[in-house]
Write an enzyme that holds these catalytic residues in place. Structure first.
Site, mmCIF file in Angstrom:
data_model
loop_
_atom_site.group_PDB
_atom_site.id
_atom_site.type_symbol
_atom_site.label_atom_id
_atom_site.label_comp_id
_atom_site.label_asym_id
_atom_site.label_seq_id
_atom_site.Cartn_x
_atom_site.Cartn_y
_atom_site.Cartn_z
ATOM 1 N N ASP A 165 31.751 12.869 60.231
ATOM 2 C CA ASP A 165 30.161 11.379 59.967
ATOM 3 C C ASP A 165 29.586 12.244 59.966
ATOM 4 O O ASP A 165 28.094 11.414 60.001
ATOM 5 C CB ASP A 165 30.415 10.392 60.733
ATOM 6 C CG ASP A 165 30.709 11.103 62.023
ATOM 7 O OD1 ASP A 165 30.900 12.006 62.411
ATOM 8 O OD2 ASP A 165 30.392 10.590 63.295
ATOM 9 N N ARG A 212 28.987 16.464 63.104
ATOM 10 C CA ARG A 212 29.374 17.524 64.192
ATOM 11 C C ARG A 212 28.770 19.508 63.112
ATOM 12 O O ARG A 212 28.412 18.669 62.279
ATOM 13 C CB ARG A 212 30.534 18.182 65.113
ATOM 14 C CG ARG A 212 30.872 17.019 66.181
ATOM 15 C CD ARG A 212 31.707 17.210 65.415
ATOM 16 N NE ARG A 212 32.892 16.068 66.960
ATOM 17 C CZ ARG A 212 33.301 16.453 67.984
ATOM 18 N NH1 ARG A 212 34.266 17.282 67.607
ATOM 19 N NH2 ARG A 212 33.826 15.572 68.808
ATOM 20 N N GLU A 221 25.618 19.830 72.865
ATOM 21 C CA GLU A 221 27.687 20.469 73.122
ATOM 22 C C GLU A 221 28.481 20.762 72.651
ATOM 23 O O GLU A 221 28.286 21.472 71.141
ATOM 24 C CB GLU A 221 28.043 18.683 73.298
ATOM 25 C CG GLU A 221 27.094 17.442 73.481
ATOM 26 C CD GLU A 221 27.734 16.319 73.632
ATOM 27 O OE1 GLU A 221 28.102 16.012 74.270
ATOM 28 O OE2 GLU A 221 27.941 15.320 72.206
ATOM 29 N N LYS A 245 23.593 13.402 67.816
ATOM 30 C CA LYS A 245 23.698 15.005 67.222
ATOM 31 C C LYS A 245 23.522 14.544 65.728
ATOM 32 O O LYS A 245 24.384 13.765 64.675
ATOM 33 C CB LYS A 245 25.067 15.581 67.532
ATOM 34 C CG LYS A 245 25.981 14.953 67.431
ATOM 35 C CD LYS A 245 27.101 15.364 67.998
ATOM 36 C CE LYS A 245 28.376 14.963 67.627
ATOM 37 N NZ LYS A 245 29.643 13.363 68.848
#
Ligand code: G16
Length: 543
Positions: free
Chosen positions: A279, A282, A363, A376
């Site tokens: 998606d 990341r 993260e 993110k």
């Protein structure tokens, strides 16, 4: 009125994890399952009557069918307008941006993130609030509570809409607006980064290789990297989103992005490699023969963000999840800005970003982002790296060496034991919990324990408390191990073991990561009896 109210029965396993509800696709496709969760979401947020919602997903199998159901249910529940990405496509950061830009009341994002897609793989749905970020713990709990008692749902009795045509139409009194999924996001990126400098970098022969992993970032990366920034066609690989991600696992790490790693190691590599996940939130960054760990990437981006126009006035603070390495803390200290250590899950950054206390967040699970949205953002990280590379004229390995010379190197690795027996995993955590009180001062595989606890977090902005967020053991030599069960798996339990050790001797910056961490790995095995309790003699994934 062609609205139907269907009786339904509650499902007791609709407990959202770190990021919405994720289940095997066939589970989501059971009669009334999706409908139950959507109605529970609408009810849990106080209804959607008169509200504006953003709807889109990562294009995985069942994305289109599920969107039609969501639209019909939003209409039947009285929503005023749904803004939908063309073809049902919206990356998570682009959805977050649209919620904010259009002043929407929230959004429904269809994705199981980095988990594989397909009829027998994974599906997911999450709700983001009006700030563009993942629903808070409080909202998530309300949705779950509602899913346990729900006895009916509302749905319009209407035909499917054509999601491929841009423009506005009416669905039983609700406006449906189909928008280009890329344009607003690309405009935001142009406002944050020095596109002229990056364009000049590419024009000078700098070679980039971006692996979209047949997931949602393909159209975004092609538009931004190839069209707007002039990278040669083909710089974006696997750029067409496919319902099953081409059979791959859209998780940007050295294991699942093997082809990119092969391209970036050896002779005649591109100058910069990157990948993003299902998606698009990341990222993985890799230079020539130089993989950059997500924790190091966060620290370097926070250190040098001021080189990009959007951050030229500096940053207010840095936030990282607890299992992420302490490399970012060293940067915050040097800059004299606040650092926040939060539980795993992007939702915990929301209050800090909204309050203006953190600018950059990250993260270890390959997520980095800033206050430009409330998620993110994979391509954002790629563009900030490119902006820094253009501004400094240095290579990725040179930037990393400079960073370690200044701050020391936080050797870091995560070992995952996937789909292990759930009782065994919880037993392992209980076994650790039972030892916490007596560990300080003891030796584990030759390392002296300085402290051991179970992480709890008090949000400094809204005062909410989150408990049982991972077990951490600090060693006297500065090393650390953290144990945590994943909140995003869809099968059994996944044990994550996060390993870290700070090295300050420049002569020792070139060690093999696993070698450098060997004492911490041995201590982790000893204290948690991993092999014995998980039945595995090695982790399934090492990143
Ligand atoms: C989700 C959250 C992330 C979090 C990750 C943790 O990522 O959005 O903030 O770090 O889960 O995953 P786990 O609980 O498996 O360690 P994503 O990319 O899956 O949405």
């Amino acid at each position: 009125m062609p609205f139907l109210t269907h009786p339904t029965t509650p499902f007791d396993d609709q407990k959202p994890g770190t990021s919405g509800l994720r289940k095997k696709t066939p589970v989501f496709m059971q009669p009334r399952y999706l409908e139950n969760y959507v109605q529970a979401t609408f009810d849990g947020i106080g209804g959607v009557a008169g509200k504006v919602l953003i709807v889109g997903g990562d294009g995985r199998f069942f994305n289109d069918t599920a969107i039609q159901v969501i639209l019909r249910m939003a209409a039947a529940n009285g929503a005023a307008r749904c803004i939908v990405g063309q073809g049902g496509i919206l990356s998570t950061p682009a959805a977050s941006n649209l919620i904010r830009k259009r002043g929407a009341d929230g959004g429904l994002i269809l994705s199981a993130s980095h988990n594989p897609g397909g009829p027998n793989a994974d599906f997911g749905l999450k709700f983001n609030g009006a700030n563009g970020g993942p629903a808070s713990e409080a909202v998530t709990s309300k949705i779950h509570a509602r899913s346990l008692e729900i006895d009916s749902y509302k749905i319009a009795d209407s035909a499917d809409l054509d999601l491929s045509q841009l423009g506005e139409s009416d669905l039983d009194g609700m406006a449906v607006e189909i928008v280009d999924p890329v344009t607003d996001y690309a405009t935001l990126m142009e406002a944050l980064f020095d596109f002229d400098a990056i364009r000049a970098l590419f024009a000078g022969g700098f070679r980039v290789s971006f692996d979209a992993m047949h997931a949602v970032t393909g159209p975004y990366a092609r538009e931004i990297l190839e069209r707007r920034l002039g990278a040669p066609e083909g710089s974006v690989q696997n750029g067409v989103p496919l319902p099953d991600f081409g059979g791959g696992h859209p998780d940007p790490n050295p294991i699942w992005a093997k082809d990119l790693m092969a391209r970036m190691y050896g002779d005649d590599t591109p100058d910069f490699g990157a990948a993003s996940d299902g998606d698009g939130d990341r990222n993985m960054i890799v230079g020539p023969n130089c993989y950059v760990s997500p924790s190091d990437s966060l620290a370097l981006l926070a250190d040098l963000a001021h080189l990009a126009p959007g951050y030229k006035d500096g940053i207010a603070g840095i936030a990282r999840s607890m299992p992420t390495s302490a490399a970012a803390d060293l940067v915050a200290k040097a800059k004299g800005v606040e650092v926040f250590v939060t539980p795993t899950g992007w939702k915990f950054f929301g209050t800090l970003l909204d309050a203006g206390r953190a600018t950059i967040c990250g993260e270890e699970s390959a997520g980095t982002g800033s206050n430009h949205v409330r998620e993110k953002d994979g391509l954002w990280a790629v563009l900030l790296w490119l902006n820094i590379l253009a501004a400094t004229g240095k290579s990725v390995p040179a930037l990393m060496q400079d960073h370690w010379a200044k701050y020391g190197r936080n050797y870091y690795s995560r070992h995952d034991y996937e789909a292990i027996d759930s009782d065994a995993a919880h037993g392992l955590m209980d076994h650790l919990r039972g030892q916490l009180d007596g560990l300080a001062g003891q030796e584990l595989a030759g390392l002296q324990v300085a402290s051991a606890d179970e992480f709890a977090y008090d949000d400094p902005v809204d005062g909410s408390r989150a408990t049982a967020q991972g077990i951490r053991i600090h060693f006297a030599d500065g090393g650390r191990v953290v144990f945590r069960l994943s909140g995003t798996g869809t099968q059994g339990a996944t044990l994550r073991v996060y390993l870290e050790r700070l090295e300050t001797d420049p002569a020792r910056f070139d060690q093999d990561v696993q070698q450098a961490l060997a004492p911490v790995i041995a201590a982790a095995q000893e204290v948690a009896q991993i092999a014995q309790r998980s039945g595995r003699d090695a982790p399934d994934v090492i990143t």
